[in-house]
Design an enzyme around this catalytic site. Structure first.
Site, mmCIF file in Angstrom:
data_model
loop_
_atom_site.group_PDB
_atom_site.id
_atom_site.type_symbol
_atom_site.label_atom_id
_atom_site.label_comp_id
_atom_site.label_asym_id
_atom_site.label_seq_id
_atom_site.Cartn_x
_atom_site.Cartn_y
_atom_site.Cartn_z
ATOM 1 N N LYS A 1 -16.675 -10.658 12.466
ATOM 2 C CA LYS A 1 -16.268 -9.686 11.443
ATOM 3 C C LYS A 1 -16.463 -10.303 10.065
ATOM 4 O O LYS A 1 -15.560 -10.951 9.527
ATOM 5 C CB LYS A 1 -14.797 -9.278 11.670
ATOM 6 N N ARG B 1 0.844 -1.221 0.000
ATOM 7 C CA ARG B 1 0.000 0.000 0.000
ATOM 8 C C ARG B 1 0.861 1.247 0.000
ATOM 9 O O ARG B 1 0.555 2.231 -0.686
ATOM 10 C CB ARG B 1 -0.979 -0.020 1.183
ATOM 11 N N GLY C 1 -12.308 -4.071 0.118
ATOM 12 C CA GLY C 1 -12.082 -3.596 -1.247
ATOM 13 C C GLY C 1 -13.209 -2.721 -1.772
ATOM 14 O O GLY C 1 -13.162 -2.259 -2.917
ATOM 15 N N GLU D 1 -13.135 -13.628 12.019
ATOM 16 C CA GLU D 1 -13.286 -13.004 10.695
ATOM 17 C C GLU D 1 -13.244 -14.037 9.566
ATOM 18 O O GLU D 1 -12.170 -14.378 9.066
ATOM 19 C CB GLU D 1 -12.181 -11.953 10.480
#
Ligand code: 13P
Length: 342
Positions: free
Chosen positions: A219, A33, A263, A177
């Site tokens: 999550k 990133r 995303g 998650e």
């Protein structure tokens, strides 16, 4: 297991108007990133960036907790305070990602398995010493030709349940998650089928491992069409498919559901969460957020690796957190996006 402690912590993580910041990107992920924005990744730049986020004035108004990466929980801020102390001073609960990331699932092309159970109890004991009060483990399910397989769903659900049991024994609230990826050309209906399958399997495994549902958070992904699907789902459709799927699969004993953004664009993630709250009330669980990309995209870009941009980046970050805080009660509207300039 101290059920009362776990229940108290779980509820503290999902109060009205607040959500969670996931700032637990592994070195590889944050490196990518940063690289995309021309920012060099080093121990220091990662610390500076995250310190910038965590010292944003009044961020505790919108955030209940922050999920850290192992490197960060050991770091000090530039003023010498531990990063965990910086968070506590903001009224924010420190959490820690404890999975050891995914590996390719052996003999199952295109699928992933999340590792990290070996030695977990010892690592958890250390994180408790460091002040963490909750944890996260992410399983990844991919939709594609012939996948996911039952083997992948079951292996990942089993790992999630064992992880949750280890955490609760250590007094830490597990965030479970199971992420069905948005990548691909699949329809919202295909996402719904796979999400429901994964959630049902995960809760069956949680029960087998005696996990205390009142002392955990879920999550999940939102139920949404694939990123490359011809037909893209709108926010009311996402809200309806997602909430209906969760109502079928998630026991009311679970105090909170905190979505990943997976995303989606930052505005999309706010609008989708908001629609769930405008279309439904009286849901059995708190419905909030635990976003990484949808909270950090703007501030990371504005910061750009330059300390001189910190104040501007903090404004962008506070704005995004405020938008999601509003979405969490159904009071967000896209008009509010204009405030950012102020
Ligand atoms: P995203 O919101 O970017 O999906 O990240 C959430 C997260 O913590 C993934 O594990």
């Amino acid at each position: 297991m101290d059920a009362q402690l776990l229940e108290r912590t779980a509820r503290e993580l999902v109060p009205e108007r607040k959500g969670i910041l996931a700032a637990d990107e592994s070195m590889g992920t944050i490196g990518k990133r940063f690289e995309a924005l021309g920012i060099g990744s080093s121990e220091e730049s990662r610390r500076d960036y995250r310190e910038m986020l965590f010292t944003t004035p009044d961020i505790g108004e919108y955030l209940s907790g922050v999920i850290l990466f192992d490197e960060t929980i050991r770091q000090e801020a530039s003023d010498g305070r531990l990063i965990t102390q910086v968070l506590k001073d903001q009224g924010v609960i420190p959490g820690i990602k404890v999975d050891k990331s995914t590996v390719d699932m052996p003999l199952s092309p295109g699928e992933k398995y999340t590792q990290g159970l070996d030695g977990l109890a010892d690592r958890l004991a250390e994180y408790v010493e460091m002040g963490a009060r909750f944890t996260k483990w992410r399983a990844v399910i991919t939709i594609g030709e012939g996948i996911p397989t039952r083997a992948c769903i079951e292996a990942n659900a089993r790992a999630l349940a064992l992880y949750a049991a280890f955490c609760q024994e250590a007094g830490l609230v597990p965030i479970v998650e199971p992420e069905v990826l948005i990548d691909g050309t699949h329809s919202i209906e295909q996402c719904e089928i796979v999400t429901e399958w994964m959630l049902r399997t995960t809760f069956a495994a949680l029960r087998e491992h005696n996990v205390h549902l009142k002392g955990m958070l879920l999550k999940p992904n939102m139920v949404i069409s694939g990123k490359e699907a011809q037909q893209q789902s709108g926010f009311e459709e996402v809200a309806r498919y997602t909430v209906e799927c969760l109502l079928r699969c998630v026991p009311a004993a679970v105090p909170g559901i905190v979505f990943l953004s997976g995303g989606q664009t930052d505005v999309q993630a706010s609008a989708n969460l908001n629609a769930m709250h405008t279309m439904y009330d009286d849901l059995p669980w708190e419905l909030s957020f635990s976003y990484a990309r949808a909270l950090q995209e703007g501030p990371m870009k504005t910061w750009g690796g330059d300390a001189g941009n910190a104040e501007k980046a903090q404004k962008v970050f506070r704005h995004r957190a405020k938008m999601n805080s509003a979405a969490r009660s159904g009071s967000y509207s896209e008009d509010m996006e204009q405030e950012q300039a102020a």
